[in-house]
Scaffold this motif. Sequence first.
Motif, mmCIF file in Angstrom:
data_model
loop_
_atom_site.group_PDB
_atom_site.id
_atom_site.type_symbol
_atom_site.label_atom_id
_atom_site.label_comp_id
_atom_site.label_asym_id
_atom_site.label_seq_id
_atom_site.Cartn_x
_atom_site.Cartn_y
_atom_site.Cartn_z
ATOM 1 N N ARG A 36 0.826 -1.031 0.003
ATOM 2 C CA ARG A 36 -0.080 0.230 -0.096
ATOM 3 C C ARG A 36 1.107 1.349 -0.245
ATOM 4 O O ARG A 36 0.474 1.948 0.001
ATOM 5 C CB ARG A 36 -1.141 -0.285 1.076
ATOM 6 N N LEU A 37 2.030 1.409 0.634
ATOM 7 C CA LEU A 37 2.704 2.398 0.841
ATOM 8 C C LEU A 37 3.990 3.014 -0.559
ATOM 9 O O LEU A 37 3.728 3.804 -0.971
ATOM 10 C CB LEU A 37 3.762 2.121 2.020
ATOM 11 N N ASP A 38 4.246 1.802 -0.924
ATOM 12 C CA ASP A 38 4.835 1.439 -2.720
ATOM 13 C C ASP A 38 4.001 2.355 -3.088
ATOM 14 O O ASP A 38 4.675 2.945 -3.696
ATOM 15 C CB ASP A 38 4.630 0.338 -3.054
ATOM 16 N N ARG A 39 2.663 1.710 -3.509
ATOM 17 C CA ARG A 39 1.726 2.366 -4.291
ATOM 18 C C ARG A 39 0.892 3.699 -4.349
ATOM 19 O O ARG A 39 1.436 4.842 -4.940
ATOM 20 C CB ARG A 39 0.905 1.806 -4.489
ATOM 21 N N ALA A 40 1.253 4.200 -2.938
ATOM 22 C CA ALA A 40 0.774 5.608 -2.489
ATOM 23 C C ALA A 40 2.468 6.968 -2.363
ATOM 24 O O ALA A 40 1.941 7.865 -3.111
ATOM 25 C CB ALA A 40 0.728 5.501 -0.876
ATOM 26 N N MET A 41 3.297 6.006 -2.026
ATOM 27 C CA MET A 41 4.576 6.719 -2.500
ATOM 28 C C MET A 41 5.504 6.228 -2.725
ATOM 29 O O MET A 41 6.408 7.836 -2.905
ATOM 30 C CB MET A 41 5.107 6.578 -0.194
ATOM 31 N N ASN A 42 5.754 5.901 -4.030
ATOM 32 C CA ASN A 42 6.639 5.508 -4.716
ATOM 33 C C ASN A 42 6.382 6.253 -5.691
ATOM 34 O O ASN A 42 5.674 5.421 -6.877
ATOM 35 C CB ASN A 42 7.007 4.399 -4.797
ATOM 36 N N ARG A 43 6.322 7.711 -6.040
ATOM 37 C CA ARG A 43 6.525 8.455 -6.603
ATOM 38 C C ARG A 43 6.938 10.191 -6.950
ATOM 39 O O ARG A 43 7.233 10.160 -5.621
ATOM 40 C CB ARG A 43 4.514 8.634 -7.442
ATOM 41 N N GLY A 47 9.507 13.617 -6.879
ATOM 42 C CA GLY A 47 10.880 13.267 -6.435
ATOM 43 C C GLY A 47 11.089 13.133 -5.532
ATOM 44 O O GLY A 47 10.175 12.140 -4.341
ATOM 45 N N ASN A 48 12.594 13.058 -4.781
ATOM 46 C CA ASN A 48 12.946 12.710 -3.915
ATOM 47 C C ASN A 48 13.013 10.544 -3.281
ATOM 48 O O ASN A 48 12.340 10.581 -2.411
ATOM 49 C CB ASN A 48 13.051 13.165 -2.659
ATOM 50 N N ARG A 49 12.812 9.613 -4.412
ATOM 51 C CA ARG A 49 12.119 8.715 -4.086
ATOM 52 C C ARG A 49 13.100 7.569 -2.838
ATOM 53 O O ARG A 49 12.519 6.611 -2.530
ATOM 54 C CB ARG A 49 12.423 7.869 -5.255
ATOM 55 N N ILE A 50 14.099 8.210 -2.955
ATOM 56 C CA ILE A 50 15.125 8.158 -2.097
ATOM 57 C C ILE A 50 14.321 8.488 -0.715
ATOM 58 O O ILE A 50 14.232 7.695 0.637
ATOM 59 C CB ILE A 50 16.848 8.043 -1.682
ATOM 60 N N GLY A 51 14.090 9.823 -0.120
ATOM 61 C CA GLY A 51 13.855 9.625 1.100
ATOM 62 C C GLY A 51 11.963 9.476 1.514
ATOM 63 O O GLY A 51 11.891 8.829 2.373
ATOM 64 N N ARG A 52 11.335 9.435 0.426
ATOM 65 C CA ARG A 52 10.250 8.520 0.415
ATOM 66 C C ARG A 52 10.296 7.226 0.693
ATOM 67 O O ARG A 52 9.248 6.537 1.954
ATOM 68 C CB ARG A 52 9.565 9.059 -0.950
ATOM 69 N N GLY A 53 11.011 6.755 -0.010
ATOM 70 C CA GLY A 53 11.351 5.041 0.320
ATOM 71 C C GLY A 53 11.856 4.655 2.210
ATOM 72 O O GLY A 53 10.954 4.179 2.712
ATOM 73 N N MET A 54 12.931 6.101 2.563
ATOM 74 C CA MET A 54 12.932 6.192 3.961
ATOM 75 C C MET A 54 11.476 6.139 4.789
ATOM 76 O O MET A 54 11.486 5.167 5.693
ATOM 77 C CB MET A 54 14.060 7.115 4.385
ATOM 78 N N THR A 97 15.399 -2.476 -10.041
ATOM 79 C CA THR A 97 14.716 -1.981 -10.721
ATOM 80 C C THR A 97 14.322 -0.970 -10.705
ATOM 81 O O THR A 97 14.678 0.236 -10.154
ATOM 82 C CB THR A 97 13.793 -3.072 -10.372
ATOM 83 N N PRO A 98 14.578 -0.541 -12.063
ATOM 84 C CA PRO A 98 13.832 0.954 -12.425
ATOM 85 C C PRO A 98 12.671 1.498 -11.481
ATOM 86 O O PRO A 98 13.088 2.721 -10.643
ATOM 87 C CB PRO A 98 13.159 1.451 -13.950
ATOM 88 N N ARG A 99 12.288 0.660 -11.138
ATOM 89 C CA ARG A 99 10.632 0.929 -9.872
ATOM 90 C C ARG A 99 11.111 1.484 -8.755
ATOM 91 O O ARG A 99 11.302 2.479 -7.651
ATOM 92 C CB ARG A 99 9.685 -0.027 -10.357
#
Length: 303
Positions: free
Chosen positions: A36-43, A45-52, A178-180
């Motif tokens: 759920r978080l992957d769908r909502a937050m993996n978009r 800019g700042n993908r590293i910060g969002r992933g953290m 992976t790219p995603r």
Amino acid sequence: MIALIALLLDAAIGWPDPLYRRIGHPVTWMGALIARLDRAMNRGGNRIGRGMAASLIVITAAVLPAAILQAWLGPLAAGVLAWPLVAARSLDDHLRAVARPLLADDLPAARQATAMIVGRDVTRADEPALARASIESLSENASDGVIAPLFWAVVLGLPGIAAYKAINTLDSMIGHRTPRHDLFGRFAARLDDATNWLPARLTALLIAATSGDARRSWAAARRDARAHRSPNAGWPEAAMAGALHVRLSGPRVYADRVADEPWLNGSARDPGAADLDRALAIYRRAVLLAGLVLAVLVLVRPW
């Protein structure tokens, strides 16, 4: 005590299918939150910060209730709650499902069972390739699924094992190049590497100690582990390769590419079905030794 209770319950009954069908499993609960978080937050800019941020949400969601429950219920009940977070019996079951048809020369059934535990393409794999993939999976998951959870339960109790399983599940779902997920899952992947650093080496020691040829097994681990693409998985895999006098890793086929990985214990022969059976025996002795160590720690702790 928490680690020992969890291991004893898992070894005795695993996670029963009726219970899984009724309530699922803590790892699937974590997986649903991660997805759920992957769908909502993996978009954006700042993908590293969002992933953290996503990773810290998942870890907090696992640790906070674990800490409250341990403080409220005590170590005996916490050991019961930690039980589904150890996968010793499940790993044994999955590998026996490969070993049985492989020993019977039933390659189609062995391929089907192997595909359940590895990510590589095994649709045309022969006996050595199936045995190699299965032994590698057994060795790596002996650390990730058994020794590492027990280690973190010893160090930090129920919150420790809950945190570890959250981190490990994050890595398995988003920690891929992976790219995603290369940026979004980078924090989770690095955190998983850090939390598995010592348990992976302890697993290699346990494999060597129970292999019947500890010197050869440990020598292979020390010599070849660093050649593996993972900073941790190479240790138990190389230790098992040395214990069995076979070579592991090497080139393998994934869905869209061929990974030209270096060999572990590369001067040895290819494994076969009998070697998978021997690897399972070593794995069981290693888990038993870990349980004995936990029992000793429980007995000597009051002194």
